[in-house]
Write a protein that holds these residues in place. Sequence first.
Motif, PDB file in Angstrom:
ATOM      1  N   ASN A 141     -30.686 -18.564 -31.018  1.00 56.80           N
ATOM      2  CA  ASN A 141     -29.370 -19.075 -31.399  1.00 56.80           C
ATOM      3  C   ASN A 141     -28.538 -18.000 -32.094  1.00 56.80           C
ATOM      4  N   LEU A 142     -29.190 -17.252 -33.014  1.00 56.91           N
ATOM      5  CA  LEU A 142     -28.482 -16.230 -33.778  1.00 56.91           C
ATOM      6  C   LEU A 142     -27.920 -15.154 -32.851  1.00 56.91           C
ATOM      7  N   ASN A 143     -28.635 -14.893 -31.763  1.00 57.18           N
ATOM      8  CA  ASN A 143     -28.228 -13.835 -30.829  1.00 57.18           C
ATOM      9  C   ASN A 143     -27.487 -14.372 -29.612  1.00 57.18           C
ATOM     10  N   SER A 144     -27.105 -15.651 -29.642  1.00 57.24           N
ATOM     11  CA  SER A 144     -26.511 -16.287 -28.462  1.00 57.24           C
ATOM     12  C   SER A 144     -25.020 -16.047 -28.314  1.00 57.24           C
ATOM     13  N   GLY A 145     -24.376 -15.522 -29.354  1.00 52.06           N
ATOM     14  CA  GLY A 145     -22.925 -15.379 -29.325  1.00 52.06           C
ATOM     15  C   GLY A 145     -22.211 -16.628 -29.803  1.00 52.06           C
ATOM     16  N   LYS A 146     -22.971 -17.654 -30.178  1.00 55.16           N
ATOM     17  CA  LYS A 146     -22.373 -18.913 -30.637  1.00 55.16           C
ATOM     18  C   LYS A 146     -22.522 -19.095 -32.146  1.00 55.16           C
ATOM     19  N   ALA A 147     -23.150 -18.153 -32.805  1.00 56.97           N
ATOM     20  CA  ALA A 147     -23.453 -18.310 -34.232  1.00 56.97           C
ATOM     21  C   ALA A 147     -22.534 -17.434 -35.086  1.00 56.97           C
ATOM     22  N   ASP A 148     -21.223 -17.512 -34.839  1.00 54.94           N
ATOM     23  CA  ASP A 148     -20.279 -16.646 -35.542  1.00 54.94           C
ATOM     24  C   ASP A 148     -20.341 -16.834 -37.056  1.00 54.94           C
ATOM     25  N   ALA A 149     -20.409 -18.088 -37.491  1.00 52.65           N
ATOM     26  CA  ALA A 149     -20.424 -18.346 -38.932  1.00 52.65           C
ATOM     27  C   ALA A 149     -21.694 -17.765 -39.573  1.00 52.65           C
ATOM     28  N   HIS A 150     -22.805 -17.880 -38.879  1.00 55.58           N
ATOM     29  CA  HIS A 150     -24.071 -17.351 -39.399  1.00 55.58           C
ATOM     30  C   HIS A 150     -24.031 -15.826 -39.462  1.00 55.58           C
ATOM     31  N   ILE A 151     -23.508 -15.212 -38.390  1.00 54.47           N
ATOM     32  CA  ILE A 151     -23.403 -13.747 -38.348  1.00 54.47           C
ATOM     33  C   ILE A 151     -22.470 -13.259 -39.453  1.00 54.47           C
ATOM     34  N   GLN A 152     -21.362 -13.982 -39.642  1.00 55.74           N
ATOM     35  CA  GLN A 152     -20.412 -13.574 -40.677  1.00 55.74           C
ATOM     36  C   GLN A 152     -21.035 -13.653 -42.058  1.00 55.74           C
ATOM     37  N   TYR A 153     -21.840 -14.683 -42.297  1.00 53.39           N
ATOM     38  CA  TYR A 153     -22.518 -14.805 -43.587  1.00 53.39           C
ATOM     39  C   TYR A 153     -23.448 -13.617 -43.805  1.00 53.39           C
ATOM     40  N   ILE A 154     -24.196 -13.249 -42.759  1.00 48.69           N
ATOM     41  CA  ILE A 154     -25.112 -12.102 -42.857  1.00 48.69           C
ATOM     42  C   ILE A 154     -24.342 -10.822 -43.157  1.00 48.69           C
ATOM     43  N   LEU A 155     -23.192 -10.669 -42.490  1.00 49.98           N
ATOM     44  CA  LEU A 155     -22.371  -9.487 -42.722  1.00 49.98           C
ATOM     45  C   LEU A 155     -21.801  -9.486 -44.132  1.00 49.98           C
ATOM     46  N   ASN A 156     -21.363 -10.653 -44.582  1.00 48.98           N
ATOM     47  CA  ASN A 156     -20.801 -10.740 -45.940  1.00 48.98           C
ATOM     48  C   ASN A 156     -21.841 -10.398 -46.992  1.00 48.98           C
ATOM     49  N   ARG A 157     -23.087 -10.790 -46.737  1.00 45.48           N
ATOM     50  CA  ARG A 157     -24.160 -10.503 -47.687  1.00 45.48           C
ATOM     51  C   ARG A 157     -24.745  -9.111 -47.474  1.00 45.48           C
ATOM     52  N   LYS A 158     -24.214  -8.379 -46.483  1.00 45.52           N
ATOM     53  CA  LYS A 158     -24.614  -6.991 -46.207  1.00 45.52           C
ATOM     54  C   LYS A 158     -26.120  -6.860 -45.972  1.00 45.52           C
ATOM     55  N   ILE A 159     -26.652  -7.767 -45.159  1.00 44.74           N
ATOM     56  CA  ILE A 159     -28.068  -7.707 -44.800  1.00 44.74           C
ATOM     57  C   ILE A 159     -28.212  -6.814 -43.573  1.00 44.74           C
TER      58      ILE A 159
END
Length: 607
Positions: A141-159
């Motif tokens: 799911n995370l790599n499906s292109g449909k998890a924008d909010a999840h990806i953005q959270y990861i980016l915001n937390r600089k993981i």
Amino acid sequence: MPDKICVNRYAMPGLDQDFLRTLKDKLNIVDVASGYFSLEKRGANYWACCPFHHEKTASFSVNESGQFYHCFGCGASGDVIKLVSELESLDFMDTVKLLAERAGLQMPQTAVDNRRTAELKRRRDTILKIMNDCAHFYLDNLNSGKADAHIQYILNRKIPSNVVRSFGLGASLNFNDLPHFLLKKGYSKQDIIDSGTVNEVDGRLVDAQGGRLIFPIINALDEVVAFGGRVLKKTDFAKYKNTKETVVFNKSKTLYNINLLKKLKRSQTIREVIMVEGYMDTISLYSAGFKNVVASMGTSLTQDQARLIKRYTDTVLISYDGDAAGQKANLRGLDILKGEGLNVKVVPLPEGLDPDDVIKQQGPEGYRRCLDAAMPLIDYKLLVLERGYDLSRAEDKRRYVAEAIKLIKTADSAAEQEDLLKKLRDKTGYTYESLNRDLAATPSQLEIRSDKREERADNATASLKASRFVIASLLFGADYTKDVDIADIPFTNEIHAILAKYIISKRLMEERVHLSEIFEFFEENTPEYEELTRILDYSDGAGFTGEVAEKYFADSVLKLKVDYIDDQIGDLRKRANSLTDKAEIISCASKISELAKQKEKLKYGVQ
């Protein structure tokens, strides 16, 4: 092999005993044990502080030639299977499976006829498969292109992306997809509910972590056992939550990131472990280079978690939130850690900040400064105590000093007490002499042992001690036992007699004694097993060399023979006292006389 033995869990129905011996032959207990704690070679054996009870001086011995371990403090003993079972908190079959994988052996087919055991194993295996499939589902799911909010959270937390992969982070996109996915995989409705990944709400199945960022919780065996989830926007729901406890997940026995800590230990010595509260603190510290970090996941610290940490280090740094509530929380849990023999230090954090905040605002260097300022547990307790009083008020100051003195009394050494008293003097203005008098007048608290097995009172008779030394000398192959006729030694203790028969059988087959096999003879947690551990108290080998040991062996054998004759004479005298037939009385008297002569011959060499 002895013809009368108490079969323990090693002799399970359908599990081939030859396979178990092959498994143990392929494993070196020293190599296995060193994967859990540091060993130091002294003499013929390897030594460590016991992982099963609190001690400051190493009394835990790993015998490489005999392939067994024994603690001279608490008596814990066993072979490599029992060691791993205890350390990993696994049942027998799961331990064998783990070790078989390590040894590269294929598990044999077993015919387990216990329906309850078979059903429990089926449920456990099924739930582990469900957990593994869910982890891959969330990852996809995370790599499906449909998890924008999840990806953005990861980016915001600089993981970093490599850390995302290392922790297996995933995404739940909604409440419906996971149940459909699992049912399509062929799992039953009840199994997926039992796994905790899915809940039943008003008759329909929903993802228990619907819409959240997913944190797989992985045990030390690299098995996904549960999931944590974080909401991505403000909501009335809890910010973080775990899936429920199941047959594979017990929160009080689990630490987040224990799997990666175990891998870290294989590559380097872990001097200390950092304990934080949650997933993001763990991931933030890990990303910043502090890989020796685990999380308690918000639970009160338990003895099981303390013992889990102790497999990797003797020092734990508690790094909870920097607010007053966070610093005062879980004092009992910290005492549990200390009670298991861990050196507990508390990391001071800026007010209102958690470890993740410190990393963000001050970088790894700022957090390192916090670690360097970590204070011993007793200093931390005094700090917490002080915050509850207004020292500008005389009454509060006196009450604070009274409580502080009680704490200082629990310090590990007189030097530590002196140092703490000086700090208390400087803080309160009272003289050192008055504080020291109060300290002397304060009664000591009884030390709470983490494991009662440490107290091993031994009320053995001289005869039993002699028998133990004789059988131990034979088991450990002392030079002076090579030509001894074991069958001529009257072992009246049943456990010693069983071991003697085993040694005789090995001599007849011209095979060496395999000490790891003796643990198969007796059921654990029984008087028989306890007696076996008493025999193993001789296993350091130091008592089996030299003229003194040889003479003590000879004297002990003589004592066993003399005592055996005394027992026979006593039985005959009792029998004679109950007889009325003159001929039978004369016969008993004749036998007693003959035995008395044998006794004299043994004791004094009378011809």
